[in-house]
Design a protein around this motif. Structure first.
Motif, PDB file in Angstrom:
ATOM      1  N   VAL A 190     -22.954  10.501 -18.021  1.00 40.65           N
ATOM      2  CA  VAL A 190     -22.222  10.178 -18.973  1.00 40.65           C
ATOM      3  C   VAL A 190     -20.738  10.283 -18.167  1.00 40.65           C
ATOM      4  CG1 VAL A 190     -21.056  11.241 -21.052  1.00 40.65           C
ATOM      5  CG2 VAL A 190     -23.644  11.348 -20.679  1.00 40.65           C
ATOM      6  N   VAL A 191     -19.853   9.849 -18.627  1.00 42.09           N
ATOM      7  CA  VAL A 191     -18.271   9.773 -18.472  1.00 42.09           C
ATOM      8  C   VAL A 191     -17.381   9.905 -19.414  1.00 42.09           C
ATOM      9  CG1 VAL A 191     -16.366   8.548 -17.302  1.00 42.09           C
ATOM     10  CG2 VAL A 191     -18.695   8.413 -16.117  1.00 42.09           C
ATOM     11  N   ILE A 192     -16.657  11.128 -19.518  1.00 36.35           N
ATOM     12  CA  ILE A 192     -15.810  11.290 -20.532  1.00 36.35           C
ATOM     13  C   ILE A 192     -14.178  10.815 -19.971  1.00 36.35           C
ATOM     14  CG2 ILE A 192     -14.504  12.786 -22.139  1.00 36.35           C
ATOM     15  CD1 ILE A 192     -17.157  14.391 -22.400  1.00 36.35           C
ATOM     16  N   THR A 193     -13.625   9.828 -20.416  1.00 34.29           N
ATOM     17  CA  THR A 193     -12.170   9.586 -20.210  1.00 34.29           C
ATOM     18  C   THR A 193     -11.352   9.460 -21.252  1.00 34.29           C
ATOM     19  OG1 THR A 193     -11.191   8.028 -18.370  1.00 34.29           O
ATOM     20  CG2 THR A 193     -13.004   6.930 -19.909  1.00 34.29           C
ATOM     21  N   LYS A 194     -10.230   8.516 -21.217  1.00 39.84           N
ATOM     22  CA  LYS A 194      -9.351   8.271 -22.250  1.00 39.84           C
ATOM     23  C   LYS A 194      -9.070   6.772 -22.327  1.00 39.84           C
ATOM     24  CE  LYS A 194      -5.159   8.586 -19.190  1.00 39.84           C
ATOM     25  NZ  LYS A 194      -5.881   9.029 -17.736  1.00 39.84           N
ATOM     26  N   ASP A 195      -8.724   6.430 -23.584  1.00 39.99           N
ATOM     27  CA  ASP A 195      -8.279   5.087 -24.031  1.00 39.99           C
ATOM     28  C   ASP A 195      -6.801   5.152 -23.823  1.00 39.99           C
ATOM     29  OD1 ASP A 195      -7.558   2.877 -25.241  1.00 39.99           O
ATOM     30  OD2 ASP A 195      -9.119   2.911 -26.507  1.00 39.99           O
ATOM     31  N   ARG A 196      -6.284   4.717 -22.979  1.00 36.52           N
ATOM     32  CA  ARG A 196      -5.111   4.646 -22.435  1.00 36.52           C
ATOM     33  C   ARG A 196      -4.037   4.161 -23.623  1.00 36.52           C
ATOM     34  NH1 ARG A 196      -0.897   1.941 -19.865  1.00 36.52           N
ATOM     35  NH2 ARG A 196      -2.041   0.218 -20.043  1.00 36.52           N
ATOM     36  N   LEU A 197      -4.265   2.850 -23.972  1.00 34.30           N
ATOM     37  CA  LEU A 197      -3.423   2.191 -24.779  1.00 34.30           C
ATOM     38  C   LEU A 197      -3.460   2.935 -26.072  1.00 34.30           C
ATOM     39  CD1 LEU A 197      -4.118  -1.514 -23.892  1.00 34.30           C
ATOM     40  CD2 LEU A 197      -1.923   0.034 -23.026  1.00 34.30           C
ATOM     41  N   SER A 198      -4.267   3.294 -26.724  1.00 33.95           N
ATOM     42  CA  SER A 198      -4.378   4.210 -27.869  1.00 33.95           C
ATOM     43  C   SER A 198      -3.629   5.438 -27.721  1.00 33.95           C
ATOM     44  CB  SER A 198      -6.093   4.257 -28.377  1.00 33.95           C
ATOM     45  OG  SER A 198      -5.881   5.175 -29.594  1.00 33.95           O
ATOM     46  N   LEU A 199      -4.050   6.212 -26.828  1.00 32.70           N
ATOM     47  CA  LEU A 199      -3.269   7.436 -26.588  1.00 32.70           C
ATOM     48  C   LEU A 199      -1.582   7.116 -26.152  1.00 32.70           C
ATOM     49  CD1 LEU A 199      -5.629   9.650 -24.738  1.00 32.70           C
ATOM     50  CD2 LEU A 199      -5.058   9.584 -27.213  1.00 32.70           C
ATOM     51  N   LEU A 200      -1.486   6.082 -25.562  1.00 32.71           N
ATOM     52  CA  LEU A 200       0.148   5.804 -25.327  1.00 32.71           C
ATOM     53  C   LEU A 200       0.853   5.481 -26.884  1.00 32.71           C
ATOM     54  CD1 LEU A 200       2.432   5.260 -23.285  1.00 32.71           C
ATOM     55  CD2 LEU A 200       1.532   2.898 -23.142  1.00 32.71           C
ATOM     56  N   THR A 201       0.216   4.931 -27.594  1.00 34.38           N
ATOM     57  CA  THR A 201       0.813   4.645 -28.730  1.00 34.38           C
ATOM     58  C   THR A 201       1.014   5.942 -29.493  1.00 34.38           C
ATOM     59  OG1 THR A 201       0.028   2.549 -28.908  1.00 34.38           O
ATOM     60  CG2 THR A 201       0.541   3.539 -31.234  1.00 34.38           C
ATOM     61  N   LEU A 202      -0.065   6.713 -29.570  1.00 34.90           N
ATOM     62  CA  LEU A 202       0.065   8.012 -30.218  1.00 34.90           C
ATOM     63  C   LEU A 202       1.067   8.821 -29.470  1.00 34.90           C
ATOM     64  CD1 LEU A 202      -0.874  10.387 -32.187  1.00 34.90           C
ATOM     65  CD2 LEU A 202      -2.559  10.718 -30.610  1.00 34.90           C
ATOM     66  N   ALA A 203       1.013   8.982 -28.099  1.00 36.68           N
ATOM     67  CA  ALA A 203       2.022   9.936 -27.558  1.00 36.68           C
ATOM     68  C   ALA A 203       3.526   9.449 -27.812  1.00 36.68           C
ATOM     69  CB  ALA A 203       1.839   9.636 -25.979  1.00 36.68           C
ATOM     70  N   ARG A 204       3.771   8.220 -27.888  1.00 31.38           N
ATOM     71  CA  ARG A 204       5.208   7.446 -28.195  1.00 31.38           C
ATOM     72  C   ARG A 204       5.566   8.180 -29.646  1.00 31.38           C
ATOM     73  NH1 ARG A 204       4.611   1.730 -25.545  1.00 31.38           N
ATOM     74  NH2 ARG A 204       5.292   2.173 -23.490  1.00 31.38           N
ATOM     75  N   ARG A 205       4.541   7.932 -30.455  1.00 37.79           N
ATOM     76  CA  ARG A 205       5.152   8.583 -31.969  1.00 37.79           C
ATOM     77  C   ARG A 205       5.329   9.830 -32.014  1.00 37.79           C
ATOM     78  NH1 ARG A 205       0.743   6.750 -34.536  1.00 37.79           N
ATOM     79  NH2 ARG A 205      -0.276   8.635 -35.145  1.00 37.79           N
ATOM     80  N   LEU A 206       4.504  10.973 -31.206  1.00 34.28           N
ATOM     81  CA  LEU A 206       4.576  12.179 -31.349  1.00 34.28           C
ATOM     82  C   LEU A 206       5.756  12.658 -30.676  1.00 34.28           C
ATOM     83  CD1 LEU A 206       0.799  13.298 -30.629  1.00 34.28           C
ATOM     84  CD2 LEU A 206       2.103  13.516 -32.976  1.00 34.28           C
ATOM     85  N   TRP A 207       6.151  12.127 -29.530  1.00 38.45           N
ATOM     86  CA  TRP A 207       7.389  12.435 -28.783  1.00 38.45           C
ATOM     87  C   TRP A 207       8.552  12.097 -29.494  1.00 38.45           C
ATOM     88  CZ3 TRP A 207       7.985  15.846 -25.284  1.00 38.45           C
ATOM     89  CH2 TRP A 207       8.918  15.938 -24.457  1.00 38.45           C
ATOM     90  N   ALA A 208       8.509  10.948 -30.189  1.00 37.55           N
ATOM     91  CA  ALA A 208       9.720  10.607 -30.878  1.00 37.55           C
ATOM     92  C   ALA A 208      10.130  11.494 -32.001  1.00 37.55           C
ATOM     93  CB  ALA A 208       9.514   9.001 -31.302  1.00 37.55           C
ATOM     94  N   ASP A 209       8.954  11.854 -32.853  1.00 34.02           N
ATOM     95  CA  ASP A 209       8.998  12.919 -33.907  1.00 34.02           C
ATOM     96  C   ASP A 209       9.451  14.213 -33.323  1.00 34.02           C
ATOM     97  OD1 ASP A 209       7.921  10.901 -35.843  1.00 34.02           O
ATOM     98  OD2 ASP A 209       5.687  11.722 -35.747  1.00 34.02           O
ATOM     99  N   HIS A 210       8.950  14.630 -32.110  1.00 34.65           N
ATOM    100  CA  HIS A 210       9.562  15.798 -31.498  1.00 34.65           C
ATOM    101  C   HIS A 210      11.181  15.598 -31.137  1.00 34.65           C
ATOM    102  CE1 HIS A 210       9.589  19.466 -29.295  1.00 34.65           C
ATOM    103  NE2 HIS A 210      10.003  18.772 -28.281  1.00 34.65           N
ATOM    104  N   GLN A 211      11.424  14.638 -30.570  1.00 40.11           N
ATOM    105  CA  GLN A 211      12.675  14.390 -30.260  1.00 40.11           C
ATOM    106  C   GLN A 211      13.667  14.351 -31.294  1.00 40.11           C
ATOM    107  OE1 GLN A 211      13.837  14.231 -26.796  1.00 40.11           O
ATOM    108  NE2 GLN A 211      11.857  15.082 -26.555  1.00 40.11           N
ATOM    109  N   ALA A 212      13.200  13.844 -32.363  1.00 43.57           N
ATOM    110  CA  ALA A 212      14.112  13.797 -33.846  1.00 43.57           C
ATOM    111  C   ALA A 212      14.514  15.294 -34.256  1.00 43.57           C
ATOM    112  CB  ALA A 212      13.705  13.265 -34.810  1.00 43.57           C
ATOM    113  N   THR A 213      13.768  16.306 -33.891  1.00 47.15           N
ATOM    114  CA  THR A 213      13.943  17.645 -34.257  1.00 47.15           C
ATOM    115  C   THR A 213      14.726  18.614 -33.239  1.00 47.15           C
ATOM    116  OG1 THR A 213      12.263  18.795 -32.905  1.00 47.15           O
ATOM    117  CG2 THR A 213      11.737  17.826 -35.032  1.00 47.15           C
ATOM    118  N   LEU A 214      15.553  17.947 -32.252  1.00 40.76           N
ATOM    119  CA  LEU A 214      16.134  18.596 -31.173  1.00 40.76           C
ATOM    120  C   LEU A 214      17.640  18.032 -31.106  1.00 40.76           C
ATOM    121  CD1 LEU A 214      13.955  18.126 -27.801  1.00 40.76           C
ATOM    122  CD2 LEU A 214      14.131  19.973 -29.402  1.00 40.76           C
TER     123      LEU A 214
END
Length: 233
Positions: A155-179
């Motif tokens: 078994v190998v556990i890894t990451k779906d890079r493109l899916s997580l990149l989309t999520l990360a950009r959204r979360l980071w933008a939401d965080h930046q908007a609070t600063l």
């Protein structure tokens, strides 16, 4: 390469795990583990059903691989899995026609590597942000160990890079908007655009080459649905 989809059967993998990760398997890996390694499979299902990505740990500069991999490894360690190196030794013995022992040949030794998590007859590696060459090592080793009769599946556990990149950009933008404006940094704190680390698509590519032979292999990838729903803070 014989790609199968036994992880889609609710009797094999329930929705708490299936709906929060992406999967690929060969040779009915999920069903094989459920049938012949039930305790190990229960552990895997438990971890996949309960582990979720927290942005505070995931989107962390300098600690991405270590934090996430350590969290997943710890979840398996709590259920009796351990890091271990698996070596193989092959001994040849010559017999006469009368079944009398003639000679014992020198032992042939194949040195393995430190598997992140090993229990029973299952080897499991967490390849979160490692060099993508690790996938070649993992799959080749799983195949040789399976052919030697030592493991039932890998078994190998890894990451779906493109899916997580989309999520990360959204979360980071939401965080930046609070600063305040002078504290904002539009660039993500981690690099999800590099093409040199282990990812789901690279694991898929290698599996589809057939490098694992007849060994049942399950590839599991964190994606946007693995997120725990909390904001970055």
């Amino acid at each position: 390469m014989f790609e199968t989809f036994t992880y889609d059967k609710p009797s094999v993998l329930g929705p708490e795990a299936r709906d929060h990760w992406e999967f690929m398997e060969t040779n009915s890996a999920a069903a094989v583990m459920q049938a012949v390694c039930p305790q190990e499979w229960d552990d895997i299902v438990h971890v996949l059903s309960t582990y979720r990505l927290r942005p505070a740990a995931w989107l962390k500069a300098g600690g991405n691989r270590g934090d996430i991999a350590a969290q997943i490894d710890s979840a398996f360690a709590a259920r009796g899995w351990r890091e271990a190196r698996l070596d193989l030794e092959t001994r040849g013995v010559l017999y006469s026609k009368a079944n009398e022992r003639i000679e014992t040949l020198p032992v042939v030794r194949q040195e393995g590597y430190l598997v992140d998590n090993f229990k029973g007859r299952v080897a499991l590696d967490v390849e979160w942000n490692a060099k993508d060459g690790n996938l070649d090592r993992d799959l080749a080793s799983y195949r040789s160990w399976h052919e030697a009769g030592v493991i039932s599946a890998g078994v190998v556990i890894t990451k779906d890079r493109l899916s997580l990149l989309t999520l990360a950009r959204r979360l980071w933008a939401d965080h930046q908007a609070t600063l305040p404006d002078d504290q904002r940094h539009p660039k993500l704190p981690i690099d999800l655009e590099t093409s040199t680390t282990t990812t789901f698509d690279k694991a898929q590519m290698r599996v589809r080459r057939g490098v694992m032979g007849a060994c049942p292999v399950l590839i599991v990838a964190a994606n946007e649905k693995t997120w725990d729903g909390s904001p970055y803070a």
